[in-house]
Design a protein around this motif. Structure first.
Motif, PDB file in Angstrom:
ATOM      1  N   THR A  40       0.851  -1.197   0.000  1.00 21.12           N
ATOM      2  CA  THR A  40       0.000   0.000   0.000  1.00 21.12           C
ATOM      3  C   THR A  40       0.888   1.248   0.000  1.00 21.12           C
ATOM      4  OG1 THR A  40      -0.082   0.233   2.388  1.00 21.12           O
ATOM      5  CG2 THR A  40      -1.766  -1.188   1.370  1.00 21.12           C
ATOM      6  N   VAL A  41       0.238   2.379  -0.273  1.00 19.72           N
ATOM      7  CA  VAL A  41       0.962   3.653  -0.242  1.00 19.72           C
ATOM      8  C   VAL A  41       1.612   3.836   1.131  1.00 19.72           C
ATOM      9  CG1 VAL A  41       0.585   6.165  -0.199  1.00 19.72           C
ATOM     10  CG2 VAL A  41      -0.395   4.771  -2.040  1.00 19.72           C
ATOM     11  N   GLU A  42       0.836   3.571   2.184  1.00 15.45           N
ATOM     12  CA  GLU A  42       1.382   3.792   3.529  1.00 15.45           C
ATOM     13  C   GLU A  42       2.536   2.826   3.836  1.00 15.45           C
ATOM     14  OE1 GLU A  42      -0.889   5.611   6.565  1.00 15.45           O
ATOM     15  OE2 GLU A  42      -0.582   3.901   7.882  1.00 15.45           O
ATOM     16  N   GLU A  43       2.390   1.587   3.412  1.00 15.97           N
ATOM     17  CA  GLU A  43       3.489   0.631   3.640  1.00 15.97           C
ATOM     18  C   GLU A  43       4.752   1.089   2.905  1.00 15.97           C
ATOM     19  OE1 GLU A  43       0.710  -3.362   4.253  1.00 15.97           O
ATOM     20  OE2 GLU A  43       1.462  -2.846   2.267  1.00 15.97           O
ATOM     21  N   VAL A  88       4.094  13.900   5.838  1.00 17.28           N
ATOM     22  CA  VAL A  88       4.019  13.564   4.404  1.00 17.28           C
ATOM     23  C   VAL A  88       2.585  13.755   3.907  1.00 17.28           C
ATOM     24  CG1 VAL A  88       4.223  11.695   2.707  1.00 17.28           C
ATOM     25  CG2 VAL A  88       5.997  11.982   4.454  1.00 17.28           C
ATOM     26  N   TYR A  89       1.609  13.354   4.728  1.00 16.94           N
ATOM     27  CA  TYR A  89       0.209  13.491   4.302  1.00 16.94           C
ATOM     28  C   TYR A  89      -0.219  14.958   4.234  1.00 16.94           C
ATOM     29  CZ  TYR A  89      -0.314   8.444   4.841  1.00 16.94           C
ATOM     30  OH  TYR A  89      -0.185   7.089   4.705  1.00 16.94           O
ATOM     31  N   GLN A  90       0.376  15.799   5.082  1.00 21.35           N
ATOM     32  CA  GLN A  90       0.068  17.235   4.981  1.00 21.35           C
ATOM     33  C   GLN A  90       0.613  17.808   3.678  1.00 21.35           C
ATOM     34  OE1 GLN A  90       1.518  19.348   8.427  1.00 21.35           O
ATOM     35  NE2 GLN A  90       0.236  18.061   9.739  1.00 21.35           N
ATOM     36  N   LEU A  91       1.792  17.322   3.327  1.00 19.93           N
ATOM     37  CA  LEU A  91       2.438  17.810   2.103  1.00 19.93           C
ATOM     38  C   LEU A  91       1.699  17.304   0.858  1.00 19.93           C
ATOM     39  CD1 LEU A  91       5.121  19.355   1.366  1.00 19.93           C
ATOM     40  CD2 LEU A  91       6.128  17.086   1.031  1.00 19.93           C
ATOM     41  N   PHE A  92       1.294  16.035   0.897  1.00 18.96           N
ATOM     42  CA  PHE A  92       0.608  15.414  -0.254  1.00 18.96           C
ATOM     43  C   PHE A  92      -0.728  14.816   0.225  1.00 18.96           C
ATOM     44  CE2 PHE A  92       5.181  14.550  -1.537  1.00 18.96           C
ATOM     45  CZ  PHE A  92       5.226  15.481  -2.566  1.00 18.96           C
ATOM     46  N   PRO A  93      -1.756  15.657   0.347  1.00 22.09           N
ATOM     47  CA  PRO A  93      -3.045  15.149   0.856  1.00 22.09           C
ATOM     48  C   PRO A  93      -3.597  13.973   0.031  1.00 22.09           C
ATOM     49  CG  PRO A  93      -3.038  17.541   0.794  1.00 22.09           C
ATOM     50  CD  PRO A  93      -1.778  17.110   0.119  1.00 22.09           C
ATOM     51  N   ARG A  94      -3.244  13.923  -1.243  1.00 15.01           N
ATOM     52  CA  ARG A  94      -3.745  12.812  -2.072  1.00 15.01           C
ATOM     53  C   ARG A  94      -3.233  11.471  -1.565  1.00 15.01           C
ATOM     54  NH1 ARG A  94      -3.010  14.972  -8.179  1.00 15.01           N
ATOM     55  NH2 ARG A  94      -3.437  12.810  -8.716  1.00 15.01           N
ATOM     56  N   LEU A  95      -2.066  11.475  -0.962  1.00 12.39           N
ATOM     57  CA  LEU A  95      -1.530  10.202  -0.452  1.00 12.39           C
ATOM     58  C   LEU A  95      -2.336   9.734   0.756  1.00 12.39           C
ATOM     59  CD1 LEU A  95       2.342  10.485  -0.723  1.00 12.39           C
ATOM     60  CD2 LEU A  95       0.678   9.645  -2.399  1.00 12.39           C
ATOM     61  N   LYS A  96      -2.842  10.680   1.530  1.00 13.67           N
ATOM     62  CA  LYS A  96      -3.654  10.288   2.692  1.00 13.67           C
ATOM     63  C   LYS A  96      -4.936   9.600   2.209  1.00 13.67           C
ATOM     64  CE  LYS A  96      -5.130  11.690   7.185  1.00 13.67           C
ATOM     65  NZ  LYS A  96      -5.097  12.700   8.217  1.00 13.67           N
ATOM     66  N   GLN A  97      -5.549  10.189   1.178  1.00 14.41           N
ATOM     67  CA  GLN A  97      -6.762   9.568   0.619  1.00 14.41           C
ATOM     68  C   GLN A  97      -6.498   8.147   0.138  1.00 14.41           C
ATOM     69  OE1 GLN A  97      -8.086  12.035  -2.631  1.00 14.41           O
ATOM     70  NE2 GLN A  97      -8.070  13.855  -1.332  1.00 14.41           N
ATOM     71  N   HIS A  98      -5.289   7.943  -0.388  1.00 14.36           N
ATOM     72  CA  HIS A  98      -4.974   6.640  -1.005  1.00 14.36           C
ATOM     73  C   HIS A  98      -4.084   5.773  -0.120  1.00 14.36           C
ATOM     74  CE1 HIS A  98      -6.758   7.512  -4.884  1.00 14.36           C
ATOM     75  NE2 HIS A  98      -6.244   8.723  -4.795  1.00 14.36           N
ATOM     76  N   ARG A  99      -4.039   6.089   1.170  1.00 11.45           N
ATOM     77  CA  ARG A  99      -3.051   5.395   2.013  1.00 11.45           C
ATOM     78  C   ARG A  99      -3.213   3.883   2.008  1.00 11.45           C
ATOM     79  NH1 ARG A  99      -4.807   8.014   7.671  1.00 11.45           N
ATOM     80  NH2 ARG A  99      -3.183   6.695   8.549  1.00 11.45           N
ATOM     81  N   LEU A 112      -3.122  -0.035  -3.080  1.00  8.18           N
ATOM     82  CA  LEU A 112      -1.850  -0.586  -3.542  1.00  8.18           C
ATOM     83  C   LEU A 112      -1.159   0.473  -4.393  1.00  8.18           C
ATOM     84  CD1 LEU A 112      -2.787  -4.246  -4.562  1.00  8.18           C
ATOM     85  CD2 LEU A 112      -1.754  -3.416  -2.433  1.00  8.18           C
ATOM     86  N   ALA A 113       0.116   0.711  -4.123  1.00 16.14           N
ATOM     87  CA  ALA A 113       0.825   1.789  -4.824  1.00 16.14           C
ATOM     88  C   ALA A 113       0.790   1.574  -6.332  1.00 16.14           C
ATOM     89  CB  ALA A 113       2.265   1.867  -4.330  1.00 16.14           C
TER      90      ALA A 113
END
Ligand code: ATP
Length: 247
Positions: A102-105, A128-139, A142-143
């Motif tokens: 996953t993105v978070e992994e 990191v999630y503050q910098l790239f909010p889209r990554l938080k949505q997709h945490r 699967l990357a």
């Protein structure tokens, strides 16, 4: 003026002992600075960045001359892993996310080399999630199933998780839509201005690179042929036509 964090002097490198891919590259990054490495296809940008990151041997390349010094330390014989621990962290071409994590992994793998405690990892993830909010949505996605821009953000985020002092990026704009490129460079500028992160970035997209960088070095046929303040190089119409293949 800040001290030099990275210096490359007279770098030469080959692949498979063939002709020099890079024959004479010099550049410097001072603490707190963004430096762009520009050049047409094949000019030697990737080779230079791989050499700086101690990753040339993975591509069957080797340094044949020159000196690379990071934070006062000659890098000859240093491993890529040791460099990451010292704060020189690469985000190389192709993004290299672990597609089946996953993105978070993926992000958490960036903290593994530094023996971080759980609370520190959680705080760094938040940043990191503050910098790239889209990554938080997709945490939890699967990357490998996220967009190219999100994969690039994941690769940068993973590098940030190892708490770099110098981030070394190879063509972060490659294959991405202009708005996504803008978002990525804005995030890099934010890291630079708010945290003083130093950045060395190779780009074929000279327009965006010269807008965000402090200084730039132009490579041509494996040599650094021009260097200066980005604001000054931006004014020179001949840069694109003469050195950058019109890009
Ligand atoms: P690009 O933007 O196309 O990646 P670049 O400026 O990053 O270009 P390099 O990839 O560093 O340039 O390539 C410099 C030279 O080294 C080129 O002549 C290239 O063909 C050669 N080269 C690059 N990688 C290899 C390799 N793995 N094996 C052999 N030659 C290589």
């Amino acid at each position: 003026m800040s001290e030099t964090l990275l210096s490359v002097e007279g770098l030469a490198a080959t692949y498979n002992h063939a002709i020099a891919a890079v024959s004479d590259v010099s550049l410097a990054v001072r603490g707190g600075e963004i430096v762009a490495v520009l050049g047409a296809n094949g000019a030697g940008k990737s080779t230079t960045l791989q050499a700086v990151s101690a990753l040339l041997s993975a591509r069957r390349g080797q340094i044949t001359a020159g000196r690379i010094v990071f934070d006062g330390r000659d890098l000859a014989g240093t491993s890529a892993a040791a460099l990451v621990r010292a704060g020189l962290v690469p985000v190389l071409e192709g993004r290299h996310c672990f597609a089946s994590l996953t993105v978070e992994e993926n992000l958490i793998t960036g903290a593994m080399g530094r023996d971080a405690r759980r609370v520190e990892i959680a705080a760094d993830l938040d940043r990191v999630y503050q910098l790239f909010p889209r990554l938080k949505q997709h945490r939890r996605s699967l990357a490998g199933l996220t967009s190219g821009g999100e994969q690039q953000m994941t690769a940068i985020g993973r590098a940030l998780m190892s708490r770099p002092r110098l981030l070394v990026l190879d063509e972060p704009s490659m294959g991405l839509a202009p708005l996504v490129v803008e978002a990525i460079f804005r995030a890099l500028k934010q890291l630079n201005s708010e945290q003083g992160l130093s950045i060395l970035v190779a780009e074929q997209n000279s327009t965006v690179a010269l807008r965000f960088a402090d200084h730039a070095v132009v490579l041509e046929n494996g040599r650094s042929v021009l260097a200066g303040r980005a604001a000054e190089l931006r004014q020179r119409a001949d840069i694109k036509t003469h050195y950058l293949g019109g890009s």
